[in-house]
Motif scaffolding. Structure first.
Motif, PDB file in Angstrom:
ATOM      1  N   LEU A 151       0.831  -1.211   0.000  1.00 30.69           N
ATOM      2  CA  LEU A 151       0.000   0.000   0.000  1.00 30.69           C
ATOM      3  C   LEU A 151       0.862   1.257   0.000  1.00 30.69           C
ATOM      4  CD1 LEU A 151      -2.750  -1.057   2.580  1.00 30.69           C
ATOM      5  CD2 LEU A 151      -2.909  -1.063   0.085  1.00 30.69           C
ATOM      6  N   ARG A 152       1.927   1.226   0.773  1.00 32.07           N
ATOM      7  CA  ARG A 152       2.837   2.366   0.817  1.00 32.07           C
ATOM      8  C   ARG A 152       3.452   2.630  -0.560  1.00 32.07           C
ATOM      9  NH1 ARG A 152       8.481   2.671   4.359  1.00 32.07           N
ATOM     10  NH2 ARG A 152       9.243   4.618   3.432  1.00 32.07           N
ATOM     11  N   GLY A 153       3.879   1.554  -1.227  1.00 29.36           N
ATOM     12  CA  GLY A 153       4.461   1.708  -2.553  1.00 29.36           C
ATOM     13  C   GLY A 153       3.476   2.311  -3.540  1.00 29.36           C
ATOM     14  N   TRP A 154       2.227   1.856  -3.488  1.00 32.21           N
ATOM     15  CA  TRP A 154       1.203   2.400  -4.388  1.00 32.21           C
ATOM     16  C   TRP A 154       0.955   3.880  -4.095  1.00 32.21           C
ATOM     17  CZ3 TRP A 154      -1.299   1.218  -8.724  1.00 32.21           C
ATOM     18  CH2 TRP A 154      -2.454   1.943  -9.038  1.00 32.21           C
ATOM     19  N   ILE A 155       0.856   4.242  -2.828  1.00 33.39           N
ATOM     20  CA  ILE A 155       0.605   5.636  -2.462  1.00 33.39           C
ATOM     21  C   ILE A 155       1.762   6.532  -2.924  1.00 33.39           C
ATOM     22  CG2 ILE A 155       0.380   7.229  -0.510  1.00 33.39           C
ATOM     23  CD1 ILE A 155      -1.098   4.966   0.966  1.00 33.39           C
ATOM     24  N   GLU A 156       2.981   6.102  -2.661  1.00 32.20           N
ATOM     25  CA  GLU A 156       4.137   6.927  -3.019  1.00 32.20           C
ATOM     26  C   GLU A 156       4.314   7.043  -4.529  1.00 32.20           C
ATOM     27  OE1 GLU A 156       7.422   5.178  -0.976  1.00 32.20           O
ATOM     28  OE2 GLU A 156       6.923   6.125   0.944  1.00 32.20           O
ATOM     29  N   ASP A 157       3.868   6.028  -5.264  1.00 29.56           N
ATOM     30  CA  ASP A 157       4.000   6.071  -6.723  1.00 29.56           C
ATOM     31  C   ASP A 157       2.909   6.919  -7.377  1.00 29.56           C
ATOM     32  OD1 ASP A 157       5.224   4.976  -9.262  1.00 29.56           O
ATOM     33  OD2 ASP A 157       3.161   4.252  -9.502  1.00 29.56           O
ATOM     34  N   GLN A 158       1.716   6.942  -6.772  1.00 30.88           N
ATOM     35  CA  GLN A 158       0.583   7.591  -7.409  1.00 30.88           C
ATOM     36  C   GLN A 158       0.294   8.999  -6.881  1.00 30.88           C
ATOM     37  OE1 GLN A 158      -1.188   6.239 -10.001  1.00 30.88           O
ATOM     38  NE2 GLN A 158       0.309   4.565  -9.972  1.00 30.88           N
ATOM     39  N   TYR A 159       0.774   9.311  -5.684  1.00 30.37           N
ATOM     40  CA  TYR A 159       0.400  10.587  -5.070  1.00 30.37           C
ATOM     41  C   TYR A 159       1.640  11.301  -4.537  1.00 30.37           C
ATOM     42  CZ  TYR A 159      -4.171   8.318  -5.077  1.00 30.37           C
ATOM     43  OH  TYR A 159      -5.327   7.660  -5.452  1.00 30.37           O
ATOM     44  N   THR A 160       1.629  12.599  -4.723  1.00 26.97           N
ATOM     45  CA  THR A 160       2.705  13.438  -4.177  1.00 26.97           C
ATOM     46  C   THR A 160       2.187  14.393  -3.106  1.00 26.97           C
ATOM     47  OG1 THR A 160       2.366  15.040  -5.964  1.00 26.97           O
ATOM     48  CG2 THR A 160       4.049  13.331  -6.301  1.00 26.97           C
ATOM     49  N   GLY A 161       0.887  14.426  -2.917  1.00 29.72           N
ATOM     50  CA  GLY A 161       0.288  15.312  -1.927  1.00 29.72           C
ATOM     51  C   GLY A 161      -1.202  15.063  -1.842  1.00 29.72           C
ATOM     52  N   PRO A 162      -1.946  15.935  -1.177  1.00 28.80           N
ATOM     53  CA  PRO A 162      -3.397  15.771  -1.079  1.00 28.80           C
ATOM     54  C   PRO A 162      -4.047  15.686  -2.451  1.00 28.80           C
ATOM     55  CG  PRO A 162      -2.627  17.444   0.445  1.00 28.80           C
ATOM     56  CD  PRO A 162      -1.458  17.101  -0.416  1.00 28.80           C
ATOM     57  N   ALA A 163      -5.141  14.932  -2.532  1.00 26.18           N
ATOM     58  CA  ALA A 163      -5.832  14.744  -3.800  1.00 26.18           C
ATOM     59  C   ALA A 163      -7.329  14.661  -3.557  1.00 26.18           C
ATOM     60  CB  ALA A 163      -5.335  13.483  -4.506  1.00 26.18           C
ATOM     61  N   GLY A 164      -8.114  15.039  -4.555  1.00 21.09           N
ATOM     62  CA  GLY A 164      -9.564  14.951  -4.462  1.00 21.09           C
ATOM     63  C   GLY A 164     -10.160  16.046  -3.594  1.00 21.09           C
TER      64      GLY A 164
END
Length: 339
Positions: A151-164
């Protein structure tokens, strides 16, 4: 007549077995942790008042209750999985990803779709954890830690900050209150009551305790222990999903750090242990866990008002947890009878 059958003439009848009274109730971990919460609250009020501050203000009471909601939801779920002798270290990253999924889905698809998407994500992660632990026989610590890294890997790959973005109506879950009681506390109470009923009044609840108490004996008694562990992990993740929705309402958007900054993985386990639930499983419950959550929330509030150094704050919390576990262990150790 009955007395003549039980005792011979001239002999004193045996003393009746002691009825459960105050001593037994005070020895109960649930009673103990709620008394500890009361003691910590009163002590905190005295210390803050001595420093010229005010503890029992509406603002502070609301803050304590709101700070208890997210941790309480996660801890309730953690309680159910720990009862089986397992645990879940992926909850912090699941919360973070859950807030992102909720906010992004809500921005484009509406509130209902966002709630369903977040809960579906939670079920998927919980099911994966349960199948790895129960099906592949991987230690729960390693299995859920591995899930956390994914989950951490997915978050760090897809997001750089707040979203939505969360709708204004949904944000009311995080901020509205009835008098001094936040609406979100009602969500926590509803989840806690449902979890208490499930663990104490249903067949699944009995299976949770049996699996954690002695998995081999439970299996011989006909309990499907593997399925029980999988269901416990799914229920835990659903509670985490509810916490993610609450935090998304509080933040107004999804945040990659929402779960990890507050260390909900270790904090939830600490609350469960403070509440008297044994990490080995088979003993404890939701009522004690809520008391443990309140103890931690009150301590945080006192520390924040006194501007306590973070190092000292963690030292005190660590000492409290170790002392509680040592006290529970001592109470459960049978005393040897001497002639």
């Amino acid at each position: 007549m009955t007395g003549d059958l039980l005792t011979a003439p001239g002999e004193k009848s045996a003393a009746p077995a002691p009825r459960p009274g105050r001593r037994l109730r005070l020895a109960d971990p649930v009673t103990g942790v709620w008394l500890a919460a009361l003691a910590v609250t009163l002590l905190g009020w005295a210390v803050v008042a001595a420093q010229g501050g005010q503890f029992f203000t509406t603002t502070n009471v609301v803050a304590v209750l709101q700070n208890s909601v997210a941790l309480g939801l996660v801890a309730v779920g953690q309680s159910m999985v720990i009862l089986t002798g397992s645990l879940d270290l992926s909850v912090a990253y699941l919360i973070s990803l859950g807030t992102l999924v909720a906010a992004q889905t809500m921005q484009s698809g509406g509130v209902l779709l966002a709630v369903l998407a977040t809960l579906a994500l939670s079920v998927a992660v919980g099911l994966a954890n349960g199948l790895i632990v129960a099906g592949l026989k991987v230690n729960a610590f390693i299995a859920t830690l591995g899930t956390a890294f994914i989950l951490r890997g997915w978050i760090e790959d897809q997001y750089t900050g707040p979203a939505g973005q969360v709708t204004a109506g949904f944000q009311r879950l995080g901020y509205d209150r009835i008098g001094p009681v936040p609406v979100s506390v009602l969500l926590l109470l509803a989840v806690a009551v449902a979890a208490w009923f499930l663990t104490r009044r249903t067949r699944l609840g009995h299976h949770l305790y049996a699996t954690g108490g002695d998995e081999h004996a439970a299996r011989l008694s006909g309990v499907r222990t593997r399925r029980t562990v999988v269901v416990a992990h799914v229920l835990c993740s659903l509670c985490v999903g509810a916490a993610a929705l609450f935090l998304a309402a509080r933040l107004g958007a999804g945040a990659p750090w929402a779960g990890t900054e507050a260390r909900y993985d270790l904090e939830s386990i600490a609350a469960v242990v403070l509440g008297g639930t044994a990490l080995a499983g088979g003993r404890g419950g939701v009522a004690g866990t809520l008391g443990g959550v309140l103890v931690l929330a009150v301590l945080d509030s006192v520390f924040n008002q006194l501007a306590v150094d973070p190092f000292f704050k963690n030292v005190v919390r660590g000492v409290v947890i170790i002392a509680a576990v040592a006290l529970y262990a001592r109470r459960r150790t049978p005393r040897r009878r001497t002639a």
